[in-house]
Design an enzyme around this catalytic site. Structure first.
Site, PDB file in Angstrom:
ATOM      1  N   LYS A 112       0.845  -1.195   0.000  1.00 45.87           N
ATOM      2  CA  LYS A 112       0.000   0.000   0.000  1.00 45.87           C
ATOM      3  C   LYS A 112       0.880   1.245   0.000  1.00 45.87           C
ATOM      4  O   LYS A 112       1.604   1.493   0.965  1.00 45.87           O
ATOM      5  CB  LYS A 112      -0.896   0.046   1.241  1.00 45.87           C
ATOM      6  CG  LYS A 112      -1.894   1.204   1.168  1.00 45.87           C
ATOM      7  CD  LYS A 112      -2.557   1.509   2.485  1.00 45.87           C
ATOM      8  CE  LYS A 112      -1.791   2.476   3.325  1.00 45.87           C
ATOM      9  NZ  LYS A 112      -1.665   3.836   2.770  1.00 45.87           N
ATOM     10  N   GLU A 115      10.549   0.645  10.124  1.00 43.42           N
ATOM     11  CA  GLU A 115      11.520   1.721   9.891  1.00 43.42           C
ATOM     12  C   GLU A 115      10.781   3.008  10.191  1.00 43.42           C
ATOM     13  O   GLU A 115       9.887   3.401   9.447  1.00 43.42           O
ATOM     14  CB  GLU A 115      12.010   1.629   8.442  1.00 43.42           C
ATOM     15  CG  GLU A 115      13.313   2.371   8.227  1.00 43.42           C
ATOM     16  CD  GLU A 115      13.081   3.805   7.817  1.00 43.42           C
ATOM     17  OE1 GLU A 115      13.099   4.682   8.716  1.00 43.42           O
ATOM     18  OE2 GLU A 115      12.877   4.050   6.631  1.00 43.42           O
ATOM     19  N   GLU A 174      10.221  15.071  16.178  1.00 44.17           N
ATOM     20  CA  GLU A 174      10.477  15.089  14.741  1.00 44.17           C
ATOM     21  C   GLU A 174       9.583  16.155  14.098  1.00 44.17           C
ATOM     22  O   GLU A 174       8.389  16.205  14.372  1.00 44.17           O
ATOM     23  CB  GLU A 174      10.122  13.703  14.178  1.00 44.17           C
ATOM     24  CG  GLU A 174      10.544  13.500  12.764  1.00 44.17           C
ATOM     25  CD  GLU A 174      10.255  12.072  12.276  1.00 44.17           C
ATOM     26  OE1 GLU A 174       9.234  11.492  12.688  1.00 44.17           O
ATOM     27  OE2 GLU A 174      11.060  11.565  11.486  1.00 44.17           O
TER      28      GLU A 174
HETATM   29  P1  NDP Z   1       2.108   7.547   8.852  1.00 44.69           P
HETATM   30  O1  NDP Z   1       2.979   6.741   9.709  1.00 44.69           O
HETATM   31  O2  NDP Z   1       0.731   7.824   9.313  1.00 44.69           O
HETATM   32  O3  NDP Z   1       1.980   6.861   7.404  1.00 44.69           O
HETATM   33  C1  NDP Z   1       2.839   5.907   6.843  1.00 44.69           C
HETATM   34  C2  NDP Z   1       2.009   4.859   6.111  1.00 44.69           C
HETATM   35  O4  NDP Z   1       1.216   4.116   7.020  1.00 44.69           O
HETATM   36  C3  NDP Z   1       1.037   5.444   5.103  1.00 44.69           C
HETATM   37  O5  NDP Z   1       0.906   4.565   4.014  1.00 44.69           O
HETATM   38  C4  NDP Z   1      -0.237   5.509   5.921  1.00 44.69           C
HETATM   39  O6  NDP Z   1      -1.382   5.607   5.135  1.00 44.69           O
HETATM   40  C5  NDP Z   1      -0.163   4.210   6.673  1.00 44.69           C
HETATM   41  N1  NDP Z   1      -0.951   4.160   7.901  1.00 44.69           N
HETATM   42  C6  NDP Z   1      -1.408   5.173   8.671  1.00 44.69           C
HETATM   43  N2  NDP Z   1      -2.075   4.691   9.740  1.00 44.69           N
HETATM   44  C7  NDP Z   1      -2.044   3.340   9.643  1.00 44.69           C
HETATM   45  C8  NDP Z   1      -2.540   2.264  10.439  1.00 44.69           C
HETATM   46  N3  NDP Z   1      -3.205   2.479  11.573  1.00 44.69           N
HETATM   47  N4  NDP Z   1      -2.314   1.010  10.031  1.00 44.69           N
HETATM   48  C9  NDP Z   1      -1.617   0.765   8.920  1.00 44.69           C
HETATM   49  N5  NDP Z   1      -1.146   1.728   8.113  1.00 44.69           N
HETATM   50  C10 NDP Z   1      -1.323   3.002   8.476  1.00 44.69           C
HETATM   51  O7  NDP Z   1       2.798   8.880   8.501  1.00 44.69           O
HETATM   52  P2  NDP Z   1       2.058  10.202   7.981  1.00 44.69           P
HETATM   53  O8  NDP Z   1       2.029  10.128   6.536  1.00 44.69           O
HETATM   54  O9  NDP Z   1       0.749  10.434   8.635  1.00 44.69           O
HETATM   55  O10 NDP Z   1       3.042  11.290   8.515  1.00 44.69           O
HETATM   56  C11 NDP Z   1       2.973  11.682   9.878  1.00 44.69           C
HETATM   57  C12 NDP Z   1       4.349  11.844  10.431  1.00 44.69           C
HETATM   58  O11 NDP Z   1       5.019  10.590  10.372  1.00 44.69           O
HETATM   59  C13 NDP Z   1       5.245  12.775   9.660  1.00 44.69           C
HETATM   60  O12 NDP Z   1       5.062  14.086   9.993  1.00 44.69           O
HETATM   61  C14 NDP Z   1       6.582  12.261  10.065  1.00 44.69           C
HETATM   62  O13 NDP Z   1       6.917  12.777  11.308  1.00 44.69           O
HETATM   63  C15 NDP Z   1       6.391  10.780  10.163  1.00 44.69           C
HETATM   64  N6  NDP Z   1       6.797  10.050   8.954  1.00 44.69           N
HETATM   65  C16 NDP Z   1       7.942   9.348   8.984  1.00 44.69           C
HETATM   66  C17 NDP Z   1       8.368   8.693   7.862  1.00 44.69           C
HETATM   67  C18 NDP Z   1       9.601   7.909   7.840  1.00 44.69           C
HETATM   68  O14 NDP Z   1      10.134   7.661   6.778  1.00 44.69           O
HETATM   69  N7  NDP Z   1      10.102   7.466   8.967  1.00 44.69           N
HETATM   70  C19 NDP Z   1       7.655   8.772   6.612  1.00 44.69           C
HETATM   71  C20 NDP Z   1       6.421   9.487   6.682  1.00 44.69           C
HETATM   72  C21 NDP Z   1       6.045  10.105   7.818  1.00 44.69           C
HETATM   73  P3  NDP Z   1      -1.831   7.040   4.527  1.00 44.69           P
HETATM   74  O15 NDP Z   1      -0.682   7.960   4.606  1.00 44.69           O
HETATM   75  O16 NDP Z   1      -2.167   6.703   3.138  1.00 44.69           O
HETATM   76  O17 NDP Z   1      -2.957   7.516   5.341  1.00 44.69           O
END
Ligand code: NDP
Length: 800
Positions: A192, A266, A400
């Site tokens: 996904k 990660e 962060e």
């Molecule tokens: P998330 O952790 O929410 O999203 C990462 C992925 O997980 C996306 O595909 C998201 O779906 C999905 N997801 C969200 N909630 C669930 C759940 N309960 N079960 C399974 N999958 C889920 O990150 P965000 O995009 O909301 O970003 C929020 C913060 O996270 C950022 O500001 C940053 O601080 C951090 N972040 C860190 C990253 C990294 O590389 N370590 C990358 C991205 C964000 P969808 O986004 O489609 O809703």
């Protein structure tokens, strides 16, 4: 029209827009609507959809369908069907498919770069030169692992059907990091992409068909967190790989607890960027540009926390401010843009709120003079921002921000730099700047992070493992280490459940038990904490009986306080982790020798406790001696690797100890089970808190005398007896325990996995499965050593 003289004066770049016609044609061909890619075909884009805008312009690019239970079920079914034949292909056949994908990515690289830029907002310079070439590199590299799997990982099987959930910051690259190793190992996937950025994953689906990948090997479903949760919770998924926020990582840890799914996380970071006073300051300033303004700072391993030596701090900040003025923020499709658009308005709001709070906290903020216009203008843009005078404990320094915001503080001594660097719940990466090799490597050693860049930053390669320490998650992506995440010991697939453990007798006050003790024998064992025998805090003990039910001894009923004392003692014994492998090997050999001297006594104890024949008990002691020697042999050999990812960089992979590992021992083979878990942990430099088999703890407890006489430093091994799951629960929740190995019931495994979510410790649980500890193929080997270390990749320039 600018005059040449004007251009020379201002040094302004003219516009250099990248062509977007092919991407627009592609979107038109799909009528701006996308379904899911399941079983090699796109589903219609019907039902609920979400809109995907271009963050730089706000323009709508596409509508994408949201997967519900029906679609996720269909994708898992397609992946399961495809697994039957994909996992049986030869390594060479899988390699050919991965190679074909790598070639196709290269062929479409410009298209993918433009699409990624339009979808995510990152500059074309980065997608063109970093994201897409690295994605292709991952498939090439993993074509190699497909070829070599059986040779390099004998007796291993693919983990099965994988669920993969990726974020929006490096959409195609994260897809490559996930799908490359999975397919190489023989797994199939349901992936996904993030809602903000699904488009390159959908283009990749077309590439899979173009490259002739069998239907169902890769399935892509779209949607938000709910779709992600459906994948994570699906019973048909055997392995879950996630990149994203620590909060969601924690949710997934809890959600998958007890399911038997392999999990790699990660997560976030607040990575230190340490500048020593002997650093090449101009190079370090450019390093900051790559650390925090690369990808708008939306990078999990961004060097977002500058830690600068006091004597050069003002000079460094002055040069940094001058450099910030020159950064070009704007149209991501312009080839001379340095910083593009932030992914979505919601991220801008989050960044702005954190910056505002930072100002309120009293830190000094600097943004380039042109920032106001940028903030007021169209599109999701945020100016490069620098905070100085940041207090180490402030939110600004701890949380962060995930945007182009650098926070900075100063230090005086190298020791202080390491302390500040490690003053974080995260441990993903670190960047260290010094012209002195000793200074740089000393800091690299002390920093608790999975990736350390010396005089460089944000370097990535498919051959070098990437992943975090602490709350930045566990598991690695890339290299041999990353392949292990998608493999499982072949025998485990058909392992039988372990016999159910009988509960231990109720604890009673030391002298309040009515059961008759043999006259003249006072057998009240003690705990072993910090190199000393200790009475249990509770003051309670419980009786241990022999195989015929006769009383043998009272053993302490350890509690939460005893565990806390044991963890504290283990922490203090850091000298063990600092010893050389050679020194640890000597201690282990000595331990084996001393156990061998007392073999008869231990054998009698085992025979009495378990009722096995004298010969079998002797065999268990002999196997325990051999096992300790086996890990003594490895102590100075399982020490890491060197990779040469690019011609000008060298990467050293160190196998570092976790520091404190909790070990909950199995009931089977009370001495050999204990030794098989404790010895590899010790060999790799960990200190352990061990709970032996609750019903047959005496062989392990007796071992304290052998430990004492074998130069094992006090605190390296701590033994607490009592109820396995009650003690495991305290250990799983303990923030100063970095990893937990649990060998007990299925319910206990689930509990430990769930309760470990607090500090996201790495859990190795047996899920109630039995293991033949006598069989060297199951009771020892690399699977144990691999679990006993965390990998730190140190990158350094090499012959520039
Ligand atoms: P998330 O952790 O929410 O999203 C990462 C992925 O997980 C996306 O595909 C998201 O779906 C999905 N997801 C969200 N909630 C669930 C759940 N309960 N079960 C399974 N999958 C889920 O990150 P965000 O995009 O909301 O970003 C929020 C913060 O996270 C950022 O500001 C940053 O601080 C951090 N972040 C860190 C990253 C990294 O590389 N370590 C990358 C991205 C964000 P969808 O986004 O489609 O809703």
């Amino acid at each position: 029209m600018n005059q040449i003289t004007d251009i020379l004066r201002t040094m302004d770049y003219g516009p250099a827009p990248e062509e977007d016609t092919h991407v627009r044609d592609w979107l038109k061909r799909h009528k701006g609507r996308f379904g899911h890619f399941i079983g090699g075909k796109f589903t219609p884009a019907s039902g609920d959809t979400f809109t995907v805008p271009n963050p730089a312009t706000g323009e709508k690019l596409a509508d994408v369908a949201i997967a519900g239970k029906k679609e996720v079920d269909a994708a898992v079914k397609a992946a399961t069907t495809a697994y039957a034949s994909w996992s049986k292909l030869s390594g060479n056949e899988r390699a050919r498919h991965l190679y074909a994908i790598a070639r196709a990515i290269q062929k479409h690289s410009r298209f993918l770069a433009v699409l990624e830029t339009m979808d995510n907002g990152k500059p074309i310079r980065e997608t063109r030169d970093i994201d897409i070439p690295l994605a292709a590199r991952h498939f090439y590299h993993h074509a190699g692992w497909a070829e070599l799997r059986d040779e390099v990982f004998p007796n291993h099987a693919p983990a099965g059907v994988c669920g993969q959930i990726i974020p929006w910051n490096f959409p195609l690259l994260m897809l490559a990091w996930k799908i490359g190793p999975a397919l190489a190992a023989g797994c199939t996937v349901v992936l996904k992409p993030a809602e903000h950025t699904p488009l390159t994953a959908l283009a990749f689906a077309e590439i899979c068909n173009e490259a002739g990948l069998p239907a169902g090997v890769v399935n892509i479903v779209n949607g938000g967190g709910e779709t992600g949760a459906l994948i994570a919770g699906h019973p048909g998924i055997n392995k879950l790989a996630f990149t994203g926020s620590t909060e969601v990582g924690r949710i997934l840890r809890r959600q998958t607890a007890g399911s038997g799914k392999k999990l790699s996380l990660e997560l976030g970071g607040k990575s230190p960027f340490i500048v020593f006073d002997d650093a090449d300051l101009d190079a370090a300033v450019e390093g900051v540009v790559d650390a925090i303004w690369f990808n708008q700072g939306e990078v999990c391993c961004a060097g977002s926390r500058a830690i600068v030596q006091e004597g050069v701090a003002e000079k460094f900040y002055a040069r940094l401010r001058a450099r910030m003025e020159k950064l070009r923020v704007g149209d991501p499709l312009d080839k001379s843009t340095d910083v593009g658009a932030v992914v979505a308005p919601v991220q801008i709001e989050q960044i702005s709120a954190r910056v505002k709070a930072g100002v309120a906290e009293g830190a000094t903020m600097y943004q380039p003079t042109w920032s106001e216009d940028l903030i007021k203008g169209k599109g999701c843009f945020y100016p490069p921002t620098l905070f100085t005078d940041v207090a180490p404990a402030s939110k600004l320094a701890q949380e962060e921000i995930f945007g182009p915001v650098l926070v900075s503080m100063t230090f005086r001594t190298p020791g202080e730099a390491a302390q500040l660097a490690n003053n974080s719940r995260y441990g993903l990466a670190a960047s260290i700047w010094s012209q002195n090799l000793d200074t740089a490597f000393d800091a690299a050693r002390k920093v608790k992070a999975g990736v350390v860049w010396i005089n460089s930053t944000n370097q990535f390669d498919a051959a070098v493992p990437f992943g975090g320490y602490k709350e930045s998650g566990f598991g690695r992506e890339g290299g041999r280490e990353g392949m292990m995440e998608y493999l499982t010991p072949a025998w485990l697939k058909s392992a039988r459940p372990a016999a159910a453990s009988k509960p231990i007798p109720s604890p009673l006050p030391l002298d309040g038990d009515e059961e008759a003790r043999p006259a003249g024998i006072d057998r009240t064992a003690k705990l072993y904490i910090g190199g000393k025998q200790a009475r249990p805090d509770s003051g309670y003990s419980y009786p241990v009986h022999d195989a015929k039910g006769a009383f043998v001894a009272d053993v302490p009923f350890g509690n939460r306080k005893d565990i806390r004392n044991a963890v504290e003692a283990a922490h203090k014994a850091e000298g063990w982790s600092g010893m050389t492998g050679h020194a640890r090997a000597q201690v282990l050999y000595y331990l084996a020798e001393n156990l061998d001297v007392r073999a008869g006594e231990f054998a009698r104890r085992i025979a009495q406790a378990t009722g096995v024949s004298a010969a079998k008990a002797a065999r268990e002691v002999d196997a325990s001696v051999a096992r300790i020697m086996y890990y003594a042999a490895w102590a100075d050999k399982y020490d890491g690797a060197v990779r040469a990812p690019q011609s000008r960089m060298l990467s050293v992979i160190l196998n570092e100890p976790w520091e404190v590992i909790a070990i909950s021992c199995p009931d089977e083979a009370p001495l050999l089970g204990f030794v098989s878990l404790v010895a590899p942990a010790l060999a790799m430099g960990n200190r352990v808190v061990v709970t032996p088999s609750p019903r047959q703890p005496l062989a392990a407890l007796d071992l304290y005398q052998v430990l004492d006489t074998s130069d094992v430093p006090g605190g390296a091994v701590n033994i607490v007896t009592g109820d396995r799951d009650a003690l495991a629960s305290v250990l799983a929740k303990h923030d100063d325990v970095a990893a937990h190995w649990y060998f007990g019931s299925a319910e206990g495994s689930a509990m430990v996995e769930k309760e470990s979510a607090g500090n996201l410790k790495a859990v190795w649980a047996n899920n109630g499965k039995a293991r033949d500890w006598f069989d060297p193929a199951r009771g020892q080997g690399e699977d144990f050593l691999f679990r006993a270390v965390r990998h730190k990749a140190i990158w350094t320039p090499f012959g520039v």
